[in-house]
Design a protein around this motif. Sequence first.
Motif, mmCIF file in Angstrom:
data_model
loop_
_atom_site.group_PDB
_atom_site.id
_atom_site.type_symbol
_atom_site.label_atom_id
_atom_site.label_comp_id
_atom_site.label_asym_id
_atom_site.label_seq_id
_atom_site.Cartn_x
_atom_site.Cartn_y
_atom_site.Cartn_z
ATOM 1 N N SER A 96 0.684 -1.304 -0.013
ATOM 2 C CA SER A 96 -0.028 0.139 -0.091
ATOM 3 C C SER A 96 0.811 1.128 0.046
ATOM 4 O O SER A 96 0.522 2.283 -0.583
ATOM 5 N N SER A 97 2.050 1.183 0.733
ATOM 6 C CA SER A 97 2.714 2.316 0.924
ATOM 7 C C SER A 97 3.614 2.700 -0.339
ATOM 8 O O SER A 97 3.899 3.821 -0.623
ATOM 9 N N ALA A 98 3.932 1.600 -1.155
ATOM 10 C CA ALA A 98 4.608 1.810 -2.253
ATOM 11 C C ALA A 98 3.843 2.459 -3.497
ATOM 12 O O ALA A 98 4.098 3.428 -4.191
ATOM 13 N N PHE A 99 2.634 1.988 -3.306
ATOM 14 C CA PHE A 99 1.549 2.554 -4.376
ATOM 15 C C PHE A 99 1.449 3.922 -3.941
ATOM 16 O O PHE A 99 1.198 5.090 -4.887
ATOM 17 N N ALA A 100 1.005 4.279 -2.745
ATOM 18 C CA ALA A 100 0.586 5.558 -2.179
ATOM 19 C C ALA A 100 1.873 6.689 -2.529
ATOM 20 O O ALA A 100 1.663 7.495 -2.907
ATOM 21 N N GLY A 101 3.026 6.039 -2.229
ATOM 22 C CA GLY A 101 4.010 6.898 -2.344
ATOM 23 C C GLY A 101 4.445 7.074 -3.722
ATOM 24 O O GLY A 101 4.874 8.449 -4.157
ATOM 25 N N LEU A 102 4.155 6.284 -4.642
ATOM 26 C CA LEU A 102 4.400 6.577 -6.193
ATOM 27 C C LEU A 102 3.377 7.493 -6.613
ATOM 28 O O LEU A 102 3.828 8.391 -7.522
ATOM 29 N N MET A 103 2.167 7.372 -6.146
ATOM 30 C CA MET A 103 1.135 8.385 -6.742
ATOM 31 C C MET A 103 1.208 9.646 -6.127
ATOM 32 O O MET A 103 1.118 10.753 -6.632
ATOM 33 N N VAL A 160 5.627 9.966 2.043
ATOM 34 C CA VAL A 160 4.306 9.061 2.276
ATOM 35 C C VAL A 160 4.447 7.689 2.230
ATOM 36 O O VAL A 160 4.053 6.861 3.278
ATOM 37 N N PHE A 161 5.587 7.139 1.639
ATOM 38 C CA PHE A 161 5.920 5.767 1.561
ATOM 39 C C PHE A 161 6.342 5.178 2.984
ATOM 40 O O PHE A 161 5.814 4.083 3.519
ATOM 41 N N VAL A 162 7.279 5.928 3.620
ATOM 42 C CA VAL A 162 7.758 5.588 4.896
ATOM 43 C C VAL A 162 6.892 5.642 5.883
ATOM 44 O O VAL A 162 6.594 4.847 6.703
ATOM 45 N N SER A 163 6.146 6.766 6.012
ATOM 46 C CA SER A 163 5.256 7.146 6.934
ATOM 47 C C SER A 163 3.860 6.065 6.935
ATOM 48 O O SER A 163 3.561 5.527 7.873
ATOM 49 N N MET A 164 3.463 5.729 5.714
ATOM 50 C CA MET A 164 2.311 4.794 5.560
ATOM 51 C C MET A 164 2.768 3.449 6.099
ATOM 52 O O MET A 164 1.935 2.744 6.788
ATOM 53 N N PHE A 165 3.930 3.008 5.650
ATOM 54 C CA PHE A 165 4.249 1.675 5.971
ATOM 55 C C PHE A 165 4.491 1.418 7.634
ATOM 56 O O PHE A 165 3.762 0.515 7.939
ATOM 57 N N PHE A 166 4.953 2.480 8.277
ATOM 58 C CA PHE A 166 5.156 2.133 9.649
ATOM 59 C C PHE A 166 3.545 2.637 10.329
ATOM 60 O O PHE A 166 3.335 2.019 11.487
ATOM 61 N N SER A 167 2.839 3.434 9.626
ATOM 62 C CA SER A 167 1.470 3.543 10.447
ATOM 63 C C SER A 167 0.714 2.446 10.294
ATOM 64 O O SER A 167 -0.282 2.210 11.104
ATOM 65 N N ILE A 168 0.652 1.705 9.200
ATOM 66 C CA ILE A 168 -0.415 0.525 8.948
ATOM 67 C C ILE A 168 0.170 -0.545 9.965
ATOM 68 O O ILE A 168 -0.718 -1.085 10.496
ATOM 69 N N MET A 182 4.642 15.628 -8.481
ATOM 70 C CA MET A 182 5.880 16.048 -9.205
ATOM 71 C C MET A 182 7.044 16.265 -8.107
ATOM 72 O O MET A 182 8.060 17.002 -8.321
ATOM 73 N N ASN A 183 6.955 15.361 -7.015
ATOM 74 C CA ASN A 183 7.898 15.705 -5.762
ATOM 75 C C ASN A 183 8.239 14.156 -5.303
ATOM 76 O O ASN A 183 7.522 13.718 -4.450
ATOM 77 N N PRO A 184 9.555 13.890 -5.698
ATOM 78 C CA PRO A 184 10.031 12.413 -5.064
ATOM 79 C C PRO A 184 9.965 12.488 -3.781
ATOM 80 O O PRO A 184 9.648 11.621 -3.055
ATOM 81 N N LEU A 185 10.262 13.713 -3.097
ATOM 82 C CA LEU A 185 10.616 13.626 -1.624
ATOM 83 C C LEU A 185 9.293 13.456 -1.056
ATOM 84 O O LEU A 185 9.290 12.777 -0.053
ATOM 85 N N SER A 192 11.526 15.101 9.890
ATOM 86 C CA SER A 192 12.911 14.608 9.757
ATOM 87 C C SER A 192 13.613 14.551 8.428
ATOM 88 O O SER A 192 14.833 15.217 8.173
ATOM 89 N N LEU A 193 12.789 14.360 7.250
ATOM 90 C CA LEU A 193 13.452 14.362 5.906
ATOM 91 C C LEU A 193 13.582 15.791 5.270
ATOM 92 O O LEU A 193 14.334 15.911 4.536
ATOM 93 N N LEU A 194 12.738 16.556 5.768
ATOM 94 C CA LEU A 194 12.676 18.076 5.318
ATOM 95 C C LEU A 194 13.700 18.936 5.766
ATOM 96 O O LEU A 194 13.777 20.008 5.545
#
Length: 311
Positions: free
Chosen positions: A233-240, A254-262, A246-249, A309-311
């Motif tokens: 789910s997080s891979a798909f959401a992060g990709l979207m 979204v990818f990291v956050s959603m993975f741990f949140s789920i 238009m912002n890979p960061l 953290s990432l920003l």
Amino acid sequence: MVMEFRITERVPTASPGMSSQDALEMIRRKMGEYDTIDYVYILDSDTLAGVVSIREILSHDEILGDFMHRDIICFTPEDDPFDIPYLALSHGIKAIPVVDSGGRFRGVVPYDEIIRILKVEADRNMLHFGGVFHRVVDEKRSPGSMVKSRVPWLIIGVVGGTVTASMIGRFEDLLSGFIALASFIPVMVYMSDAVGTQSEALIIREIAVDPSMNHLKYIKGEFLVAAAIGALSSAFAGLMAGVTRMNPLLGLIVFVSMFFSIIAAVLISTVSPLLFRRMGYDPAVATGPLATILSDFTTTLIYLSVASSLL
């Protein structure tokens, strides 16, 4: 579940030395006394020695002991009553004889009782499949008692929501500087709540069906499932997120956050019903509001912390 079933003693019985003609004559004389006449049960000093069907008696002229079936499908009162229909169906018989531990004949379970037991078993399986179990169903609770038991947990949810809103306010500068983060908060919360609700429903049903379940084994299994769901789910959401904005960061956040949140939401929704059950509360009432607000708070905190953290 305790299953009561009916055993009838009003069935034709005979001795091994009785002839077929005598057995038929006996059945004609006592026809009105029997509950079922599909079979004649052959007794030797109260011990079940054999069984013959009425069709077999009509087809033979010799004594019953010469053609009776000695390999008898029997049932004892200590056995599981729900096995009775399957014994009857698998062996193609219309009644199941009942014997005690010493092999003494006690009667038979007639065909109509076999059908009733089969229906009870089917109804029980359907209820269990839906997570309904007699140990957790309380039909005597009034609307007033239901309101009383549910409102406190909803109030806790309101308090938790207020705390979450206050926590988001601490990240006001971050959100104002990167407004796209705020637009993905509903997505993060929705995914956590959706997966958590699934886990909550499954664990409550499991508690209902199998109260003696292995809690640690179940939690480990749910953790593995959460990790797999979270990764996909997080891979798909992060990709979207990365593609649409238009912002890979942003996609990485979204990818990291959603993975741990789920994973967190699944663990909260799985462990909470077990804790409430241990404390004597109804898991079906208490888990929903509390697990939801804990999941929302945790998800939002993870999301904004990772973004900070990432920003």
